[in-house]
Motif scaffolding. Structure first.
Motif, PDB file in Angstrom:
ATOM      1  N   SER A 196      -4.565  -0.870   3.794  1.00 23.18           N
ATOM      2  CA  SER A 196      -3.236  -0.544   3.276  1.00 23.18           C
ATOM      3  C   SER A 196      -2.271  -0.169   4.397  1.00 23.18           C
ATOM      4  O   SER A 196      -1.076  -0.405   4.290  1.00 23.18           O
ATOM      5  N   ASN A 197      -2.788   0.396   5.498  1.00 26.90           N
ATOM      6  CA  ASN A 197      -1.928   0.761   6.632  1.00 26.90           C
ATOM      7  C   ASN A 197      -1.481  -0.446   7.434  1.00 26.90           C
ATOM      8  O   ASN A 197      -0.317  -0.527   7.827  1.00 26.90           O
ATOM      9  N   ALA A 243      -6.895  -0.700  -1.853  1.00 24.64           N
ATOM     10  CA  ALA A 243      -5.737  -0.849  -0.959  1.00 24.64           C
ATOM     11  C   ALA A 243      -4.512  -1.317  -1.737  1.00 24.64           C
ATOM     12  O   ALA A 243      -3.397  -0.823  -1.520  1.00 24.64           O
ATOM     13  N   ARG A 277      -0.968   0.883  -2.432  1.00 28.91           N
ATOM     14  CA  ARG A 277       0.388   0.370  -2.210  1.00 28.91           C
ATOM     15  C   ARG A 277       1.222   0.335  -3.487  1.00 28.91           C
ATOM     16  O   ARG A 277       2.431   0.483  -3.429  1.00 28.91           O
ATOM     17  N   ASP A 278       0.574   0.149  -4.631  1.00 33.05           N
ATOM     18  CA  ASP A 278       1.313  -0.087  -5.873  1.00 33.05           C
ATOM     19  C   ASP A 278       1.491   1.129  -6.773  1.00 33.05           C
ATOM     20  O   ASP A 278       2.452   1.199  -7.523  1.00 33.05           O
ATOM     21  N   LYS A 332      -1.023   7.006  -2.627  1.00 35.68           N
ATOM     22  CA  LYS A 332      -1.112   7.062  -1.166  1.00 35.68           C
ATOM     23  C   LYS A 332      -1.103   8.508  -0.692  1.00 35.68           C
ATOM     24  O   LYS A 332      -1.878   8.886   0.191  1.00 35.68           O
TER      25      LYS A 332
END
Length: 107
Positions: A49-50, A67, A71-72, A77
């Motif tokens: 995700s990073n 991941a 993000r979603d 996060k």
């Protein structure tokens, strides 16, 4: 009847969520093998995700799903930032992460 079946995303993260539920209960912890799995999924998902371009090697499908969720899903996060591995996840943090993940499948 089909609407009652869990989404594919839910099944993919079932073991990860099981570890979170065991942590949330706070009664004896997570079995070592499940803890290693949890830690692998978490580390891979955070890395992916990073910076998706920096990931090398085989990724667990669960890490990819997590991941995407990081993000979603609103707030996930931030919650994941407090979790470095299973030993650093408090029962309260496990509960908050589970709540975020469960929002994904709520109607």
């Amino acid at each position: 009847m089909l609407a009652a079946a869990p989404a594919e995303e839910t099944r993919v993260l079932a073991l990860f969520q099981l570890a979170l539920r065991l942590i949330r209960q706070g009664q004896g912890g997570v079995p070592p093998e499940l803890e290693r799995y949890f830690n692998s999924v978490l580390a891979q998902a955070r890395s992916l995700s990073n910076d998706p371009r920096a990931v090398q090697g085989q990724l667990l499908p669960e890490a990819i799903q997590l991941a995407l969720d990081i993000r979603d899903l609103d707030g996930l996060k931030d919650e994941i930032e407090g979790a470095h591995d299973a030993s650093t996840v408090s029962p309260a943090l496990a509960d908050r992460i589970l709540m975020r993940l469960e929002r994904r499948v709520a109607p």
